[in-house]
Scaffold this motif. Sequence first.
Motif, PDB file in Angstrom:
ATOM      1  N   SER A   1      -3.932   1.009  -3.376  1.00  0.00           N
ATOM      2  CA  SER A   1      -3.421   1.206  -1.578  1.00  0.00           C
ATOM      3  C   SER A   1      -4.590   0.769  -1.244  1.00  0.00           C
ATOM      4  O   SER A   1      -4.353   0.483   0.103  1.00  0.00           O
TER       5      SER A   1
ATOM      6  N   TYR B   1       1.949   7.067  -6.329  1.00  0.00           N
ATOM      7  CA  TYR B   1       0.747   8.203  -6.560  1.00  0.00           C
ATOM      8  C   TYR B   1       1.310   9.528  -6.080  1.00  0.00           C
ATOM      9  O   TYR B   1       0.928  11.021  -6.734  1.00  0.00           O
TER      10      TYR B   1
ATOM     11  N   ALA C   1       0.829  -1.077  -0.148  1.00  0.00           N
ATOM     12  CA  ALA C   1       0.417  -0.355   0.156  1.00  0.00           C
ATOM     13  C   ALA C   1       0.683   1.534   0.122  1.00  0.00           C
ATOM     14  O   ALA C   1       0.435   1.957  -0.535  1.00  0.00           O
ATOM     15  N   ILE C   2       1.920   1.701   0.650  1.00  0.00           N
ATOM     16  CA  ILE C   2       3.047   2.352   0.917  1.00  0.00           C
ATOM     17  C   ILE C   2       3.772   2.535  -0.698  1.00  0.00           C
ATOM     18  O   ILE C   2       3.510   3.637  -1.259  1.00  0.00           O
TER      19      ILE C   2
ATOM     20  N   GLN D   1      -7.240   6.898   1.908  1.00  0.00           N
ATOM     21  CA  GLN D   1      -6.386   6.751   0.513  1.00  0.00           C
ATOM     22  C   GLN D   1      -8.574   6.721  -0.704  1.00  0.00           C
ATOM     23  O   GLN D   1      -7.149   7.345  -1.245  1.00  0.00           O
TER      24      GLN D   1
ATOM     25  N   CYS E   1      -5.120  -3.220  -0.640  1.00  0.00           N
ATOM     26  CA  CYS E   1      -3.725  -3.138  -0.045  1.00  0.00           C
ATOM     27  C   CYS E   1      -3.711  -3.588   1.146  1.00  0.00           C
ATOM     28  O   CYS E   1      -3.450  -3.903   1.882  1.00  0.00           O
TER      29      CYS E   1
ATOM     30  N   PHE F   1       1.978   1.748  -3.266  1.00  0.00           N
ATOM     31  CA  PHE F   1       1.610   1.990  -4.561  1.00  0.00           C
ATOM     32  C   PHE F   1       1.220   3.765  -3.935  1.00  0.00           C
ATOM     33  O   PHE F   1       0.534   4.492  -4.966  1.00  0.00           O
ATOM     34  N   ASP F   2       1.334   4.584  -2.831  1.00  0.00           N
ATOM     35  CA  ASP F   2       1.101   5.651  -2.808  1.00  0.00           C
ATOM     36  C   ASP F   2       2.459   6.219  -3.088  1.00  0.00           C
ATOM     37  O   ASP F   2       2.225   7.691  -3.407  1.00  0.00           O
TER      38      ASP F   2
ATOM     39  N   TRP G   1      -3.612   4.000  -8.090  1.00  0.00           N
ATOM     40  CA  TRP G   1      -2.213   4.077  -7.377  1.00  0.00           C
ATOM     41  C   TRP G   1      -3.556   3.856  -6.212  1.00  0.00           C
ATOM     42  O   TRP G   1      -3.591   3.133  -4.778  1.00  0.00           O
TER      43      TRP G   1
END
Length: 162
Positions: free
Chosen positions: A132, A34, A27-28, A91, A135, A30-31, A128
């Motif tokens: 995130s 972004y 998730a981090i 998110q 996840c 994907f962040d 994204w």
Amino acid sequence: MNEEKSIRLDRMRFTKNTLASGLALLAILFDVFYFISIYESNVGSWYYNILMGASILYNLVFMLAAFLSSEGIKNYKIGYSYVMIVLGILQIVRIFIYPVKAHAAVVTIQNEAVQVMQNRQFIFCVIWLLASAACLICGAVVGMIRSRQLAAHIASLEAKAA
């Protein structure tokens, strides 16, 4: 309870919850995708405002909280599952702040109207953020299930010992 399931539950006392932790770390990542997509944009002066500063600050806090959650959930601490759910919901909410506003905005550069965020960038930003969030929420659910299973197993072992 069959022996195989008992052994699997007993192993959880000595192993880490790597699936839930890995999902938080993903998730981090994907962040970060972004983050890069938004902050590499330079369309006029639309991005230069207080919202950009707040967004950067939130990204830093998000990454720290998600990393802390990944470490906590790795040790079957159920409280971090709730933190991950909140982060996942935030998110999703973020989609409606920067990406939607930037996609709808138009600036004039050299007497020509230019869309601040093109369709392609908007779609990637939404993907994204949704990835995130997914996840984080999936990791939280896995963490909750496994934490409860381990707590019940430990309680049954203590009951047998007493």
